[in-house]
Each structure stands twice: as structure tokens, then as C-alpha cells.
Write a protein that holds these residues in place. Structure first.
Motif, short mmCIF file in Angstrom:
data_model
loop_
_atom_site.label_atom_id
_atom_site.label_comp_id
_atom_site.label_asym_id
_atom_site.label_seq_id
_atom_site.Cartn_x
_atom_site.Cartn_y
_atom_site.Cartn_z
N HIS A 171 20.69 14.58 95.23
CA HIS A 171 21.09 13.42 94.42
C HIS A 171 20.90 13.64 92.93
O HIS A 171 20.84 12.67 92.16
CB HIS A 171 20.28 12.19 94.87
N ASP A 174 23.05 11.76 90.33
CA ASP A 174 22.90 10.31 90.17
C ASP A 174 21.97 10.01 88.99
O ASP A 174 20.78 10.31 89.06
CB ASP A 174 22.32 9.71 91.45
N PRO A 175 22.49 9.42 87.91
CA PRO A 175 21.63 9.15 86.76
C PRO A 175 20.53 8.13 87.06
O PRO A 175 19.56 8.03 86.30
CB PRO A 175 22.61 8.62 85.70
N ASN A 176 20.67 7.40 88.16
CA ASN A 176 19.66 6.39 88.53
C ASN A 176 18.59 6.95 89.46
O ASN A 176 17.75 6.19 89.96
CB ASN A 176 20.35 5.20 89.20
N LEU A 177 18.61 8.25 89.69
CA LEU A 177 17.60 8.86 90.54
C LEU A 177 16.23 8.74 89.89
O LEU A 177 16.02 9.21 88.77
CB LEU A 177 17.94 10.33 90.77
N ASP A 178 15.30 8.10 90.58
CA ASP A 178 13.94 7.95 90.07
C ASP A 178 12.98 7.89 91.25
O ASP A 178 13.39 8.07 92.41
CB ASP A 178 13.81 6.71 89.18
N ALA A 181 13.93 5.43 94.01
CA ALA A 181 15.07 5.87 94.83
C ALA A 181 14.63 6.94 95.82
O ALA A 181 15.04 6.93 96.99
CB ALA A 181 16.19 6.39 93.94
N ALA A 204 9.13 11.94 87.86
CA ALA A 204 10.18 11.85 86.84
C ALA A 204 10.30 13.17 86.09
O ALA A 204 11.41 13.66 85.83
CB ALA A 204 9.90 10.71 85.88
N GLN A 208 13.57 15.81 86.02
CA GLN A 208 14.20 16.31 84.80
C GLN A 208 14.18 17.83 84.75
O GLN A 208 15.18 18.46 84.38
CB GLN A 208 13.50 15.75 83.56
N HIS A 233 26.63 15.56 82.41
CA HIS A 233 26.96 14.39 83.22
C HIS A 233 26.89 14.71 84.70
O HIS A 233 26.38 13.91 85.50
CB HIS A 233 28.35 13.89 82.86
N GLY A 236 23.37 14.53 86.13
CA GLY A 236 22.60 13.29 86.08
C GLY A 236 22.15 12.85 84.70
O GLY A 236 21.43 11.85 84.59
N ASP A 238 22.97 10.96 81.47
CA ASP A 238 23.98 10.02 80.97
C ASP A 238 23.95 9.90 79.45
O ASP A 238 24.72 9.14 78.88
CB ASP A 238 23.79 8.64 81.62
#
Length: 287
Positions: A171, A174-178, A181, A204, A208, A233, A236, A238
Motif C-alpha cells: 500500500h 496510498d498517501p493515507n497510509l499510516d 491504516a 511513520a 517514509q 506520486h 505515496g 502527495d
């Protein structure tokens, strides 16, 4: 251990008793169905797999497989490796691990496929043993042995880490991967993830760094014509400015300059030049 991912369609495979005697194959094979339609099992029986399920096959015994169209990962493990974790192999032929029991093993297999090119020989041997152990665990779960009795909290941490890394790798775009998630994706608590990623500075930071490593590898590929912004992009990020700062902080050079240096190093194969140029050239030739 032999590991390969493939897409098949319109296939009927019959491993008859005569063929078993003729080729002498002696492996335990795992078929992890990623998507599509696959049915198979021992002669006289069969099961239609669902995505995420794993079929176990003993190559010393007859079996059949029919594929309409499917994407799957196949793992072949030496019998002696599996016997070290599972004493009774007579009962595993044709067994199917449902998703609830196959999850840990499936995540590990997917992670192995993604990392296969970077694993040294000794790591492959250990990975095979780990896969056998996870198979044994999956069989125990499938026969209703409570997972809590099988793993202590301390022993479960490496497996939770493996599952989390596999989920992250799948994943990254997916920029919302945290952490939330990932925790939801593997069915773990956020506090347990903090514990297993404490040595990384937190989940986190791990996400990265993984994105940056994958993106750096993409910049080294000579035939990837995407712009740096498009690559950022796709991995992940944005915010291109934030990505540029993170890349330079991690590797000491802006991403565009890094790609140019790799390209120039490939073009110049003379082996000469100052030490820094030789180092860049050597690095570029690894990929």
C-alpha cells in the motif's frame, strides 16, 4: 526453496501416479491464490480456492489442478525443511488453509516475492524454515487451536512485524497510509505496532524510509521514463516539495541530480575518474 509468481489460464494439470513415480519430485508445494479461479486437490476430491487461501500439495502423491484464469504465488519447500516444523506430513496433502488461518503465511510469501532479488543465499534458507513454521502455525489455526495459546506476546512480535511490512509494501502508493491504516489492515492494535517498530523510530518513519528506498530504486532504472514528480506520486508522496526535502535529507542529493548521476555513470564505463565518480558508477552497475 523455489518461489515464483505467475498468471495462468485455461490449464488442466494432472499429476498421475505414473508421473509421480517417473519424475521423483519430493517437495511440499504451496499455492497462494491472489485472484481468479483455481480448483484442485487429490484425485477423487477437490476444492475451489478463494483469494487469500493456500492449498498444500505433496508432490510425492497424485493430484490435479484446473485453472480458468488465476494469479497465484507458488512456493516449493524441501520435505526435510517442512518436516522440521510438521511431524505428520501424511495428512497435509490437499489441505486448504482458509484466509483466517493462512494470513501470516500469505503475508510472508508476498513479502518474499517482493524482496526475492535482494535476498542472499543464507537468508533464503532461513526464509524457507520460517515459511515451514508459519505453515505449521496455519495448520494449527485451521484445526481450531487458539492463536493466543500458540504464540506468546513476545514470540508473536516478529510475525506481526512481517505482516505489517507486507501490508506497507502493498500500500505504499496510498498517501493515507499510516499507523491506523496498517493496524486495521492486519488486525493489530496501534500500540503493538509501535512496539515492533520502536527500533525504526516509529511506523511513520519506517513507511517514509521504505517509500524513499523504493523511489530511489526506481530512479536507478534506466527504462523508467516517468518524471520525478510522477514517481513521487506513485510512491505515496502527495507533496513534491516535501518529498524533495525528505530525499535529500536521506541520501544527501536531490532526486533529479541522483537520477542524472546514475544515468551518467551507466554511460561512462571506462572505470576511470575521481573516487566519487567511481563510487557512483559502481553503485549504478548494481541495478
Amino acid at each position: 526453496m523455489i518461489l515464483f509468481e505467475r498468471e495462468l489460464g485455461g490449464l488442466l494439470h494432472l499429476r498421475s501416479p505414473g508421473r509421480v513415480r517417473h519424475d521423483g519430485f519430493d517437495h511440499i508445494t504451496l499455492h497462494l491464490l491472489l485472484s481468479g479461479d483455481l480448483t484442485g486437490g487429490p484425485f477423487g476430491a477437490g476444492h475451489r480456492l478463494q483469494a487469500g487461501e493456500i492449498m498444500v500439495v505433496d508432490t510425492r502423491r497424485p493430484h490435479w489442478t484446473r485453472v480458468t484464469r488465476a494469479r497465484l504465488i507458488t512456493v516449493q519447500l524441501a520435505r526435510e525443511v517442512v518436516e522440521a516444523s510438521i511431524s505428520d506430513l501424511e495428512s497435509v496433502h490437499g489441505l486448504v488453509l482458509p484466509g483466517s488461518a493462512a494470513g501470516l503465511l500469505a503475508d510472508f510469501i508476498v513479502s518474499l516475492v517482493r524482496r526475492a532479488d535482494d535476498l542472499p543465499g543464507v537468508a533464503v534458507e532461513r526464509a524457507a524454515a520460517t515459511a515451514a513454521e508459519l505453515l505449521g502455525l496455519g495448520l494449527s489455526v485451521a484445526t481450531a487451536a487458539p492463536l493466543a495459546r500458540l504464540l506468546s506476546t513476545e514470540a508473536s512480535q516478529p510475525l506481526r512485524r512481517t505482516r505489517a511490512e507486507a501490508y506497507i509494501d502493498a500500500h505504499l502508493a496510498d498517501p493515507n497510509l499510516d499507523s491506523a491504516a496498517v493496524a486495521a489492515g492486519i488486525g493489530a492494535s496501534r500500540s503493538s505496532l509501535y512496539a515492533v517498530f520502536a527500533d525504526e523510530g516509529g511506523i511513520a518513519r519506517f513507511i517514509q524510509r521504505r517509500r524513499l528506498e523504493r523511489l530511489r530504486a526506481a530512479l536507478r532504472r534506466p527504462h523508467d521514463g516517468r518524471t520525478v514528480a510522477a514517481l513521487a506520486h506513485a510512491h505515496g508522496f502527495d507533496d513534491e516539495s516535501r518529498f524533495n526535502r525528505a530525499f535529500r535529507a536521506a541520501f544527501g542529493i536531490p532526486p533529479g541530480q541522483y537520477r542524472t548521476a546514475m544515468r551518467q555513470a551507466r554511460e561512462d564505463r571506462s572505470g576511470g575518474g575521481p573516487p566519487d565518480a567511481v563510487l557512483v558508477r559502481w553503485t549504478s552497475e548494481l541495478y
